[in-house]
Design a protein around this motif. Structure first.
Motif, short mmCIF file in Angstrom:
data_model
loop_
_atom_site.label_atom_id
_atom_site.label_comp_id
_atom_site.label_asym_id
_atom_site.label_seq_id
_atom_site.Cartn_x
_atom_site.Cartn_y
_atom_site.Cartn_z
N VAL A 1 0.87 -1.18 0.00
CA VAL A 1 0.00 0.00 0.00
C VAL A 1 0.91 1.23 0.00
N LEU A 2 0.71 2.11 -0.97
CA LEU A 2 1.56 3.30 -1.06
C LEU A 2 0.75 4.51 -1.47
N THR A 3 1.29 5.67 -1.15
CA THR A 3 0.71 6.93 -1.59
C THR A 3 1.80 7.74 -2.28
N TYR A 4 1.36 8.57 -3.25
CA TYR A 4 2.30 9.44 -3.95
C TYR A 4 1.51 10.63 -4.50
N PRO A 5 2.19 11.73 -4.78
CA PRO A 5 1.48 12.93 -5.23
C PRO A 5 0.76 12.70 -6.56
N ARG A 6 -0.49 13.11 -6.60
CA ARG A 6 -1.25 13.01 -7.84
C ARG A 6 -0.74 14.04 -8.85
N PRO A 7 -0.46 13.63 -10.08
CA PRO A 7 0.05 14.58 -11.07
C PRO A 7 -0.95 15.71 -11.35
N SER A 8 -0.54 16.92 -11.16
CA SER A 8 -1.39 18.08 -11.44
C SER A 8 -0.51 19.32 -11.40
N VAL A 9 -1.04 20.39 -11.90
CA VAL A 9 -0.33 21.66 -11.85
C VAL A 9 -0.07 22.07 -10.40
N VAL A 10 -1.05 21.81 -9.54
CA VAL A 10 -0.92 22.20 -8.13
C VAL A 10 0.19 21.43 -7.44
N THR A 11 0.19 20.09 -7.59
CA THR A 11 1.21 19.30 -6.90
C THR A 11 2.61 19.60 -7.45
N ARG A 12 2.72 19.81 -8.74
CA ARG A 12 4.03 20.15 -9.30
C ARG A 12 4.52 21.48 -8.76
N ALA A 13 3.62 22.44 -8.62
CA ALA A 13 3.99 23.75 -8.08
C ALA A 13 4.45 23.61 -6.62
N ILE A 14 3.75 22.76 -5.87
CA ILE A 14 4.13 22.55 -4.46
C ILE A 14 5.53 21.95 -4.37
N LEU A 15 5.81 20.96 -5.20
CA LEU A 15 7.13 20.32 -5.17
C LEU A 15 8.23 21.28 -5.60
N VAL A 16 7.95 22.08 -6.62
CA VAL A 16 8.94 23.07 -7.06
C VAL A 16 9.23 24.06 -5.94
N ALA A 17 8.19 24.53 -5.26
CA ALA A 17 8.37 25.48 -4.17
C ALA A 17 9.13 24.85 -3.01
N GLU A 18 8.77 23.60 -2.70
CA GLU A 18 9.45 22.90 -1.61
C GLU A 18 10.94 22.75 -1.90
N ASN A 19 11.27 22.35 -3.12
CA ASN A 19 12.67 22.17 -3.47
C ASN A 19 13.42 23.49 -3.50
N ALA A 20 12.73 24.56 -3.89
CA ALA A 20 13.36 25.88 -3.89
C ALA A 20 13.73 26.31 -2.47
N VAL A 21 12.83 26.03 -1.51
CA VAL A 21 13.12 26.35 -0.11
C VAL A 21 14.30 25.54 0.39
N GLU A 22 14.33 24.25 0.06
CA GLU A 22 15.46 23.41 0.47
C GLU A 22 16.77 23.97 -0.06
N ALA A 23 16.78 24.36 -1.34
CA ALA A 23 17.99 24.91 -1.93
C ALA A 23 18.38 26.24 -1.29
N LEU A 24 17.38 27.06 -0.98
CA LEU A 24 17.63 28.36 -0.38
C LEU A 24 18.36 28.23 0.95
N PHE A 25 17.99 27.20 1.72
CA PHE A 25 18.62 26.99 3.03
C PHE A 25 19.84 26.08 2.95
N GLY A 26 20.27 25.76 1.74
CA GLY A 26 21.48 24.98 1.57
C GLY A 26 21.34 23.51 1.91
N ARG A 27 20.11 23.03 1.91
CA ARG A 27 19.89 21.61 2.23
C ARG A 27 19.86 20.79 0.94
N THR A 28 20.23 19.52 1.04
CA THR A 28 20.36 18.69 -0.15
C THR A 28 19.14 17.83 -0.44
#
Length: 222
Positions: free
Chosen positions: A148-175
């Motif tokens: 049993v697994l869950t994963y983000p449903r493909p959509s403009v919204v989820t892609r935007a969330i992931l892009v924003a999340e990764n941008a924050v990680e990069a901003l704080f120097g996290r890998t």
């Protein structure tokens, strides 16, 4: 935790403070809606007396609920050592310490490091790991009956969330980075390991998929 199991900075993102917040929320409110749906899907397929392997179980709230609903034992594999303290406290409070094994292990790189289980669960996990085939393939290979697994449903919204999340990680120097693995690849990995995924008819931001293994002829499906 640093070193072999944390080359991508999981500890820096999933901090002890984050773990403590998850544990506190579980004590006050129980499982979040998605996790509760994962538990129910496992119960619907039969959890009584089953062994559970949870990949990325965090503080352990999900497999605690599976044990309360009849599972026999659980193993929690994590890449971040930051959950350990709160996970141990929740187990002790529930009186289930002797029925759960918590380990730091990257299943994709060390698939022989843990035994198979009747039920394997990956809740909000495959989006946290770059090698989909390595992780999900190893997980599927360890499931005797059910994944049993869950994963983000493909959509403009989820892609935007992931892009924003990764941008924050990069901003704080996290890998650490999050990934939007294509659903067709996820289902293909499950099928390649002898599992048949059921269609996901839910809405919302997350897909929830269960995949069952056909019983070997001459054996019980229990």
């Amino acid at each position: 935790m640093t070193g072999c199991c944390d080359p991508r900075g999981y500890d820096a993102t999933f901090t002890p403070r984050f773990a403590h917040r998850l544990a506190r929320r579980y004590r006050r409110r129980g499982l979040d809606r998605l996790s509760a749906q994962v538990v129910q899907r496992c119960v619907d397929h039969g959890i009584e007396g089953a062994t559970v392997l949870e990949i990325g179980g965090g503080v352990g709230s999900l497999h605690l609920e599976l044990l309360r609903r009849g599972a026999a034992t659980a193993t929690n594999l994590e890449l971040a050592g930051t959950y350990e303290h709160d996970a141990a406290e929740l187990l002790a409070e529930a009186g289930l310490t002797d029925r759960v094994q918590c380990r730091l292990l990257d299943l994709a790189t060390d698939p022989d490091g843990v035994e198979s289980a009747d039920v394997v669960v990956l809740n909000r996990v495959v989006c946290c790991y770059p090698d989909l085939a390595g992780l999900l393939g190893a997980a599927a290979g360890h499931a005797r009956r059910l994944v049993v697994l869950t994963y983000p449903r493909p959509s403009v919204v989820t892609r935007a969330i992931l892009v924003a999340e990764n941008a924050v990680e990069a901003l704080f120097g996290r890998t650490y980075r999050a990934f939007a693995h294509p659903p067709e690849e996820i289902l293909a990995v499950l099928r390649a390991h002898g599992l048949e995924p059921a269609p996901d008819r839910r809405g919302g931001l997350w897909c929830l998929v269960s995949a069952t293994r056909a019983p070997v002829p001459g054996t019980s499906a229990a």
